[in-house]
Design an enzyme around this catalytic site. Structure first.
Site, mmCIF file in Angstrom:
data_model
loop_
_atom_site.group_PDB
_atom_site.id
_atom_site.type_symbol
_atom_site.label_atom_id
_atom_site.label_comp_id
_atom_site.label_asym_id
_atom_site.label_seq_id
_atom_site.Cartn_x
_atom_site.Cartn_y
_atom_site.Cartn_z
ATOM 1 N N THR A 1 -14.082 40.529 -43.010
ATOM 2 C CA THR A 1 -13.601 40.129 -41.686
ATOM 3 C C THR A 1 -14.786 39.521 -40.934
ATOM 4 O OG1 THR A 1 -14.029 42.296 -40.695
ATOM 5 C CG2 THR A 1 -11.863 41.968 -41.700
ATOM 6 N N LYS B 1 -22.372 40.703 -42.194
ATOM 7 C CA LYS B 1 -23.750 41.044 -41.810
ATOM 8 C C LYS B 1 -23.820 42.146 -40.747
ATOM 9 C CE LYS B 1 -24.428 36.695 -40.662
ATOM 10 N NZ LYS B 1 -23.500 35.803 -41.321
ATOM 11 N N GLY C 1 -19.305 21.020 -42.085
ATOM 12 C CA GLY C 1 -18.844 22.386 -42.357
ATOM 13 C C GLY C 1 -19.964 23.397 -42.453
ATOM 14 N N GLU D 1 -20.967 26.889 -37.491
ATOM 15 C CA GLU D 1 -19.771 27.569 -37.011
ATOM 16 C C GLU D 1 -19.171 26.717 -35.888
ATOM 17 O OE1 GLU D 1 -19.107 30.423 -38.604
ATOM 18 O OE2 GLU D 1 -21.015 30.316 -39.655
ATOM 19 N N ASP E 1 -28.080 34.595 -36.063
ATOM 20 C CA ASP E 1 -27.614 34.783 -37.444
ATOM 21 C C ASP E 1 -28.788 35.223 -38.330
ATOM 22 O OD1 ASP E 1 -25.727 34.245 -39.739
ATOM 23 O OD2 ASP E 1 -27.235 32.719 -40.185
ATOM 24 N N LYS F 1 -30.072 38.861 -40.575
ATOM 25 C CA LYS F 1 -30.536 38.797 -41.971
ATOM 26 C C LYS F 1 -31.949 39.379 -42.092
ATOM 27 C CE LYS F 1 -27.496 34.886 -42.840
ATOM 28 N NZ LYS F 1 -27.338 33.438 -42.781
HETATM 29 N N1 HSE Z 1 -23.681 29.446 -40.451
HETATM 30 C C1 HSE Z 1 -24.503 30.104 -41.431
HETATM 31 C C2 HSE Z 1 -25.509 29.066 -41.970
HETATM 32 C C3 HSE Z 1 -23.631 30.670 -42.526
HETATM 33 O O1 HSE Z 1 -25.481 27.935 -41.498
HETATM 34 O O2 HSE Z 1 -26.329 29.379 -42.816
HETATM 35 C C4 HSE Z 1 -24.161 31.902 -43.203
HETATM 36 O O3 HSE Z 1 -24.504 32.959 -42.351
#
Ligand code: HSE
Length: 363
Positions: free
Chosen positions: A99, A128, A209, A212, A223, A227
């Site tokens: 999800t 994550k 693509g 986001e 993001d 990580k």
């Molecule tokens: N939007 C992220 C990226 C996808 O561009 O790497 C993976 O977290």
């Protein structure tokens, strides 16, 4: 031959791609891996839930346009996702949680994982949020219930960063990790080097693509922050919270900055890093860094990701590959099931306890 019955929680791009892999190359995988894969439940916020303990026929679901999928009216289907009931009650070996990522508290995925592990089901996830925020707790719950918690796809999709760190570096010390872990920001930095302005570069990344719909987490480093937490906690044994990871994104890099750096033999990269300090604590941060051309991450271009492990016996070892993508991320889930198989064993269809459970669920 053994078999794993999967419950797919979330049927967006990633779990749909996993269903495609199972549907299109299930027989080949079974020959190679020595176990079969079957999907017995799917839940999705929009489509509802679908349960068939004899195995869902995936072909018609995959033929439908994702936005048009509705499980209500199908045998075993409902408009209600019924996540808790499916996760706790439907007999499945593995709950595959894909999800949306919630970086604040990991919910609702965190609850999904707790329910599954407490019910004695293995969990695989690409999510994550819960991995960054609650990995230690989830591993403990898994251990208590004799099951596995696997999350390779939470960092660099199917590129095996976490398993490389866990399995391939025995006998040496990893002193730090540094990575390009967001394809969108790396692609955008490349466009800035070509003189393209940030808004246009973001739009291009969205068209391709990579980014986001709301690219804030890509651009502002959030993001990568998750990580870095996962890597610091997993690889360096830290116990970092989000606020422990200093985070700055790429929004202040202009085409002029980027081009000026190139003229000096440097390349701006959004680098996530975790480094062990002399006192044993871990410094973790996300920031744009102008890397010299000889740095192992300087040549990583476009949407490609890479992680450099700094070690005492090997120096720097760099692993590079895709960090996103439906199939690439679905492959991470497959690699998680393979890891489960290596640690446990696929269930035996003839086991009496399981037959009873299956009869109960049908009734
Ligand atoms: N939007 C992220 C990226 C996808 O561009 O790497 C993976 O977290």
């Amino acid at each position: 031959m053994g078999r794993y019955d999967l419950a797919l929680i979330g049927f967006g791009g990633v779990n749909r791609a996993l269903a495609e892999l199972i549907s299109q190359r299930g027989d080949r995988l079974a020959d190679e891996l020595g176990f079969a894969l079957r999907v017995v439940a799917i839940t999705d916020l929009r489509a509802g839930s679908l349960v068939d303990t004899d195995g869902i026929d995936l072909a018609p679901l995959l033929a439908a346009e994702p936005g048009e999928l509705a499980f209500a009216g199908l045998p075993g289907g409902s408009a209600d996702p019924r996540n808790e009931w499916v996760i706790r009650e439907v007999p499945a070996d593995v709950v595959v949680e894909a999800t949306f990522t919630n970086p604040e508290d990991g919910e609702p995925a965190l609850s999904h994982m707790r329910w599954a592990l407490a019910a004695g089901k293995h969990v695989c996830t690409t999510n994550k949020g819960p991995v960054a925020l609650a990995c230690r707790e989830l591993k403990q719950v898994a251990e208590r219930h004799g099951v596995s918690f696997e999350f390779e796809g939470s960092v660099l999709s199917g590129t095996p960063i976490l398993r490389t760190a866990e399995r391939m570096f025995g006998g040496l010390e990893i002193t730090g990790v540094q990575g390009i872990m967001n394809g969108t920001s790396n692609y955008i930095l490349g466009r800035l080097e070509e003189g393209v302005e940030l808004p246009e570069a973001i739009a291009q990344a969205q068209e391709l693509g990579y980014a986001e719909a709301d690219p804030t987490a890509d651009i502002e480093g959030h993001d990568v922050q998750l990580k870095v937490m996962i890597l610091a906690n997993e690889v360096l044994g830290a116990d970092l919270r989000r606020e422990d990871v200093v985070c700055e994104g790429i929004s202040k890099i202009t085409p002029d900055y980027a081009q000026d750096a190139v003229s000096k033999g440097l390349r701006w990269k959004l680098v996530g890093s975790a480094t062990r300090r002399a006192d044993g604590t871990v410094d973790a941060r996300v920031a744009p860094v102008a890397l010299p051309g000889h740095h192992p991450l300087a040549g990583i271009s476009g949407p490609v990701n890479a992680v450099a492990f700094h070690t005492d016996l090997l120096g720097t070892v760099t692993v590079s590959g895709p960090g996103a993508g439906r199939i690439e991320t679905a492959y991470a889930l497959l690699s998680d099931v393979i890891a489960i198989h290596q640690r446990h064993h696929a269930h035996d269809d003839t086991a009496p306890a399981r037959r009873v459970l299956q009869e109960t669920s049908r009734g």
